[in-house]
Write a protein that holds these residues in place. Structure first.
Motif, PDB file in Angstrom:
ATOM      1  N   TRP A 252     -30.816 -10.449  -6.117  1.00 21.91           N
ATOM      2  CA  TRP A 252     -31.562 -11.298  -7.041  1.00 21.91           C
ATOM      3  C   TRP A 252     -31.633 -10.684  -8.437  1.00 21.91           C
ATOM      4  O   TRP A 252     -31.507 -11.387  -9.447  1.00 21.91           O
ATOM      5  N   ILE A 253     -31.801  -9.342  -8.518  1.00 16.85           N
ATOM      6  CA  ILE A 253     -31.913  -8.694  -9.830  1.00 16.85           C
ATOM      7  C   ILE A 253     -30.560  -8.225 -10.359  1.00 16.85           C
ATOM      8  O   ILE A 253     -30.471  -7.624 -11.439  1.00 16.85           O
ATOM      9  N   GLY A 254     -29.493  -8.477  -9.597  1.00 17.23           N
ATOM     10  CA  GLY A 254     -28.149  -8.225 -10.085  1.00 17.23           C
ATOM     11  C   GLY A 254     -27.679  -6.788 -10.014  1.00 17.23           C
ATOM     12  O   GLY A 254     -26.873  -6.353 -10.856  1.00 17.23           O
ATOM     13  N   LEU A 255     -28.120  -6.029  -9.029  1.00 16.98           N
ATOM     14  CA  LEU A 255     -27.664  -4.638  -8.891  1.00 16.98           C
ATOM     15  C   LEU A 255     -26.228  -4.610  -8.373  1.00 16.98           C
ATOM     16  O   LEU A 255     -25.812  -5.473  -7.594  1.00 16.98           O
ATOM     17  N   SER A 256     -25.476  -3.610  -8.790  1.00 19.91           N
ATOM     18  CA  SER A 256     -24.127  -3.437  -8.271  1.00 19.91           C
ATOM     19  C   SER A 256     -24.199  -2.999  -6.810  1.00 19.91           C
ATOM     20  O   SER A 256     -25.246  -2.538  -6.332  1.00 19.91           O
ATOM     21  N   ASP A 257     -23.082  -3.116  -6.107  1.00 16.36           N
ATOM     22  CA  ASP A 257     -23.061  -2.708  -4.692  1.00 16.36           C
ATOM     23  C   ASP A 257     -23.338  -1.223  -4.539  1.00 16.36           C
ATOM     24  O   ASP A 257     -24.002  -0.801  -3.586  1.00 16.36           O
ATOM     25  N   GLU A 258     -22.832  -0.417  -5.469  1.00 17.19           N
ATOM     26  CA  GLU A 258     -23.049   1.034  -5.404  1.00 17.19           C
ATOM     27  C   GLU A 258     -24.534   1.387  -5.563  1.00 17.19           C
ATOM     28  O   GLU A 258     -25.081   2.197  -4.818  1.00 17.19           O
ATOM     29  N   VAL A 259     -25.170   0.767  -6.541  1.00 15.58           N
ATOM     30  CA  VAL A 259     -26.602   1.027  -6.767  1.00 15.58           C
ATOM     31  C   VAL A 259     -27.426   0.504  -5.595  1.00 15.58           C
ATOM     32  O   VAL A 259     -28.373   1.163  -5.138  1.00 15.58           O
ATOM     33  N   THR A 260     -27.069  -0.660  -5.097  1.00 13.05           N
ATOM     34  CA  THR A 260     -27.779  -1.230  -3.952  1.00 13.05           C
ATOM     35  C   THR A 260     -27.715  -0.301  -2.749  1.00 13.05           C
ATOM     36  O   THR A 260     -28.729  -0.027  -2.098  1.00 13.05           O
ATOM     37  N   ALA A 276     -28.333  -1.587   8.955  1.00 10.77           N
ATOM     38  CA  ALA A 276     -28.562  -3.035   8.995  1.00 10.77           C
ATOM     39  C   ALA A 276     -28.702  -3.603   7.587  1.00 10.77           C
ATOM     40  O   ALA A 276     -28.105  -4.629   7.250  1.00 10.77           O
ATOM     41  N   GLY A 277     -29.487  -2.919   6.747  1.00 14.59           N
ATOM     42  CA  GLY A 277     -29.665  -3.371   5.373  1.00 14.59           C
ATOM     43  C   GLY A 277     -28.369  -3.311   4.587  1.00 14.59           C
ATOM     44  O   GLY A 277     -28.048  -4.221   3.811  1.00 14.59           O
ATOM     45  N   GLY A 278     -27.596  -2.230   4.777  1.00 15.85           N
ATOM     46  CA  GLY A 278     -26.317  -2.093   4.096  1.00 15.85           C
ATOM     47  C   GLY A 278     -25.337  -3.166   4.518  1.00 15.85           C
ATOM     48  O   GLY A 278     -24.555  -3.678   3.707  1.00 15.85           O
ATOM     49  N   THR A 279     -25.365  -3.523   5.781  1.00 16.87           N
ATOM     50  CA  THR A 279     -24.480  -4.570   6.300  1.00 16.87           C
ATOM     51  C   THR A 279     -24.795  -5.912   5.642  1.00 16.87           C
ATOM     52  O   THR A 279     -23.886  -6.682   5.299  1.00 16.87           O
ATOM     53  N   ILE A 280     -26.077  -6.192   5.464  1.00 19.18           N
ATOM     54  CA  ILE A 280     -26.493  -7.429   4.791  1.00 19.18           C
ATOM     55  C   ILE A 280     -25.980  -7.448   3.349  1.00 19.18           C
ATOM     56  O   ILE A 280     -25.543  -8.482   2.843  1.00 19.18           O
ATOM     57  N   ALA A 281     -26.007  -6.267   2.711  1.00 15.29           N
ATOM     58  CA  ALA A 281     -25.640  -6.179   1.291  1.00 15.29           C
ATOM     59  C   ALA A 281     -24.128  -6.174   1.060  1.00 15.29           C
ATOM     60  O   ALA A 281     -23.680  -6.443  -0.050  1.00 15.29           O
ATOM     61  N   GLY A 282     -23.337  -5.826   2.075  1.00 14.65           N
ATOM     62  CA  GLY A 282     -21.883  -5.803   1.906  1.00 14.65           C
ATOM     63  C   GLY A 282     -21.268  -4.466   2.256  1.00 14.65           C
ATOM     64  O   GLY A 282     -21.970  -3.453   2.388  1.00 14.65           O
ATOM     65  N   ASP A 283     -19.928  -4.442   2.364  1.00 20.28           N
ATOM     66  CA  ASP A 283     -19.217  -3.245   2.818  1.00 20.28           C
ATOM     67  C   ASP A 283     -19.413  -2.045   1.893  1.00 20.28           C
ATOM     68  O   ASP A 283     -19.640  -0.922   2.351  1.00 20.28           O
ATOM     69  N   THR A 284     -19.298  -2.254   0.593  1.00 19.48           N
ATOM     70  CA  THR A 284     -19.458  -1.144  -0.357  1.00 19.48           C
ATOM     71  C   THR A 284     -20.878  -0.598  -0.318  1.00 19.48           C
ATOM     72  O   THR A 284     -21.094   0.618  -0.312  1.00 19.48           O
ATOM     73  N   ALA A 285     -21.845  -1.486  -0.287  1.00 21.72           N
ATOM     74  CA  ALA A 285     -23.244  -1.061  -0.205  1.00 21.72           C
ATOM     75  C   ALA A 285     -23.500  -0.300   1.089  1.00 21.72           C
ATOM     76  O   ALA A 285     -24.228   0.694   1.102  1.00 21.72           O
ATOM     77  N   LEU A 286     -22.892  -0.757   2.179  1.00 18.76           N
ATOM     78  CA  LEU A 286     -23.047  -0.074   3.468  1.00 18.76           C
ATOM     79  C   LEU A 286     -22.507   1.343   3.394  1.00 18.76           C
ATOM     80  O   LEU A 286     -23.139   2.290   3.880  1.00 18.76           O
ATOM     81  N   LYS A 287     -21.344   1.500   2.783  1.00 16.75           N
ATOM     82  CA  LYS A 287     -20.736   2.832   2.649  1.00 16.75           C
ATOM     83  C   LYS A 287     -21.642   3.769   1.864  1.00 16.75           C
ATOM     84  O   LYS A 287     -21.926   4.888   2.296  1.00 16.75           O
ATOM     85  N   PHE A 288     -22.129   3.315   0.731  1.00 14.11           N
ATOM     86  CA  PHE A 288     -22.963   4.172  -0.114  1.00 14.11           C
ATOM     87  C   PHE A 288     -24.328   4.430   0.517  1.00 14.11           C
ATOM     88  O   PHE A 288     -24.870   5.531   0.405  1.00 14.11           O
ATOM     89  N   VAL A 414     -33.724   6.222  -9.899  1.00 11.51           N
ATOM     90  CA  VAL A 414     -32.743   7.306  -9.799  1.00 11.51           C
ATOM     91  C   VAL A 414     -31.361   6.748  -9.442  1.00 11.51           C
ATOM     92  O   VAL A 414     -30.336   7.150 -10.015  1.00 11.51           O
ATOM     93  N   ALA A 415     -31.322   5.811  -8.480  1.00  8.01           N
ATOM     94  CA  ALA A 415     -30.048   5.223  -8.063  1.00  8.01           C
ATOM     95  C   ALA A 415     -29.383   4.476  -9.215  1.00  8.01           C
ATOM     96  O   ALA A 415     -28.151   4.548  -9.394  1.00  8.01           O
ATOM     97  N   TYR A 416     -30.178   3.763 -10.003  1.00  3.97           N
ATOM     98  CA  TYR A 416     -29.620   3.001 -11.120  1.00  3.97           C
ATOM     99  C   TYR A 416     -29.053   3.938 -12.190  1.00  3.97           C
ATOM    100  O   TYR A 416     -27.971   3.687 -12.744  1.00  3.97           O
ATOM    101  N   ILE A 417     -29.776   5.011 -12.475  1.00  2.79           N
ATOM    102  CA  ILE A 417     -29.307   5.961 -13.496  1.00  2.79           C
ATOM    103  C   ILE A 417     -28.013   6.651 -13.047  1.00  2.79           C
ATOM    104  O   ILE A 417     -27.045   6.734 -13.801  1.00  2.79           O
ATOM    105  N   LEU A 418     -27.999   7.123 -11.809  1.00  3.60           N
ATOM    106  CA  LEU A 418     -26.858   7.899 -11.321  1.00  3.60           C
ATOM    107  C   LEU A 418     -25.653   7.028 -10.995  1.00  3.60           C
ATOM    108  O   LEU A 418     -24.516   7.355 -11.362  1.00  3.60           O
ATOM    109  N   PHE A 419     -25.881   5.906 -10.294  1.00  2.00           N
ATOM    110  CA  PHE A 419     -24.757   5.097  -9.810  1.00  2.00           C
ATOM    111  C   PHE A 419     -24.519   3.832 -10.629  1.00  2.00           C
ATOM    112  O   PHE A 419     -23.497   3.162 -10.436  1.00  2.00           O
ATOM    113  N   GLY A 420     -25.456   3.511 -11.519  1.00  2.00           N
ATOM    114  CA  GLY A 420     -25.274   2.334 -12.364  1.00  2.00           C
ATOM    115  C   GLY A 420     -24.835   2.682 -13.779  1.00  2.00           C
ATOM    116  O   GLY A 420     -24.122   1.911 -14.426  1.00  2.00           O
ATOM    117  N   ILE A 421     -25.245   3.857 -14.277  1.00  4.02           N
ATOM    118  CA  ILE A 421     -24.932   4.257 -15.642  1.00  4.02           C
ATOM    119  C   ILE A 421     -23.851   5.327 -15.688  1.00  4.02           C
ATOM    120  O   ILE A 421     -22.847   5.204 -16.402  1.00  4.02           O
TER     121      ILE A 421
END
Length: 423
Positions: A252-260, A276-288, A414-421
């Protein structure tokens, strides 16, 4: 005549845990655990009759029972205890743990991401509070011993190669989140006048890795098993709405898969709920999310060591003793099973080839989970639900929820700064 060696519970758990690991890695002397249906979960009697209630599965169940009883008895003997009570109680505890596994393996429970330990605890609590636990069963309960064996074996799943896949950022996030959230959680618990023992367990559960961290912390400070049961119940229940709504909020807030993924892995307290949460968010999000979760898990041994030192000094201060605890006192209080955990992690990370570590790790992981299931059945059998509901007039619950809220916010930043920026 040689004097019989009597080990402490910590050292006995290390010996049993390491022996089980060696049995899996170096020999073929270990049984295949019983099956409870397909990976997606059983959905009716047709699946149960075809895959669970079979002759082959019954044989696997019997072999598993005898195997675990043997090691439980071996540990009891090493501690210089009588095995009579254990032989009487263990079959009941084992059957109840298998019932919990069967319930958790249903399709509906798997979809909700509910873990077996939750049902193990609930079954024990039901018997203790509704039917009453008989004295002969209580006499054979060894919840802490089973927990410590499981923690030693848990070390084999903490591979440093997996941690480094996320690079410096993954480790950096884990350190920042664990330190800041632990301190805040302990501080808010003290502000709400939660006793220190429970406050430390809450802080570790929220900040490090949920159930395993609470267990390790309870061992490090020799904590009350009833308080541990309370903390674990909170962890497992609160993880459910987090794993459902956090991926939706991230989208909803538009986070990238890596940040998610980094957000989920750093804030959700149980590995099953993270997956389970990562699976809902997608493969890349699950990996991270999985890698970040591993990054926090690897800090468990270090955290237990530091907590044991902190608690030793805290007790000395509480008792009005100006003299600082000696290395001998710190060593006496230090949870020895953590040494087994660290040794197993180091061996599987650096001394065993990757394929062997992965293949053996799957079996060891299933064994570790069964020890935990046995332990939580025992904890439930010893715990009165009334004590959990009325504990400190709800203050620990408020402390946990506030700390979890802080955890969600700080981890997102922290996740947004490190994996989003910077990623």
């Amino acid at each position: 005549m040689l004097k019989k060696i009597k080990l402490t519970e910590d050292w006995a758990s290390v010996v049993v845990g390491i022996a089980l690991i060696i049995a899996v890695v170096a020999t073929s002397f270990f049984p295949e655990l019983p099956k409870f249906g397909p990976k997606t979960g059983w959905t009716g009697w047709t699946v149960l009759s075809a895959e669970v209630f079979t002759t082959g599965n019954t044989l696997r169940l019997g072999m598993t029972f005898l195997y675990f009883l043997f090691f439980a008895l071996a540990g009891t003997w090493m501690m210089g205890k009588r095995g009579k009570e254990l032989i009487t109680a263990f079959p009941v505890v084992f059957i109840l743990s298998m019932l919990a596994q069967l319930i958790a393996s249903s399709g509906s429970m798997k979809n909700l991401g509910l873990e077996t330990v939750l049902f193990s605890l609930l079954i024990g609590l039901f018997i203790s509070n509704v039917l009453s636990t008989p004295a002969w069963l209580k006499a054979g309960i060894q919840s802490e011993f089973y927990i410590k064996i499981g923690l030693v074996m848990l070390g084999t799943t903490i591979l440093f190669s997996e941690i480094m896949k996320a690079g410096l950022f993954g480790v950096l996030q884990a350190v920042i989140v664990v330190v800041s959230v632990w301190y805040f959680a302990f501080w808010i618990a003290r502000k709400l006048k939660v006793d220190e023992e429970l406050g430390i367990m809450l802080a570790s559960a929220v900040s490090i890795c949920g159930v395993s961290a609470a267990i390790a912390t309870a061992g490090a400070i020799k904590g009350d098993s009833k308080k541990l049961s309370y903390v674990i119940s909170l962890v497992l229940v609160v993880a459910i709405p987090m794993m459902i709504f956090m991926p939706l909020i991230a989208r909803w807030i538009g986070l990238s898969d890596e940040v998610t993924g980094a957000w989920l892995g750093g804030s959700i307290d149980t590995t099953g709920a993270v997956v389970a949460g990562g699976t809902i968010a997608g493969d890349t999000a699950l990996k991270f999310s999985t890698i970040i979760k591993f990054s926090q898990n690897v800090l468990l041994g270090v955290a237990a060591f530091l907590i044991s030192i902190f608690w030793t000094y805290r007790q000395a201060e509480k008792n009005g003793t100006d003299e600082k605890p000696t290395l001998g006192v710190i060593w006496e209080r230090f949870p020895k099973f953590v040494l087994g955990f660290i040794a197993a992690s180091l061996v599987f990370s650096f001394m065993i080839d990757g394929e062997t570590a992965v293949n053996a790790g799957k079996t060891i992981k299933s064994y570790q989970s069964l020890w935990f299931n046995l332990a939580f059945v025992c904890i439930g059998l010893e715990t009165r639900f009334k004590d959990l509901v009325t504990l400190d007039k709800g203050r620990p619950l408020y402390a946990f929820l506030i700390a979890q809220g802080f955890n969600i916010i700080i981890t997102l930043i922290v996740a947004y700064i490190l994996f989003g920026i910077f990623w």
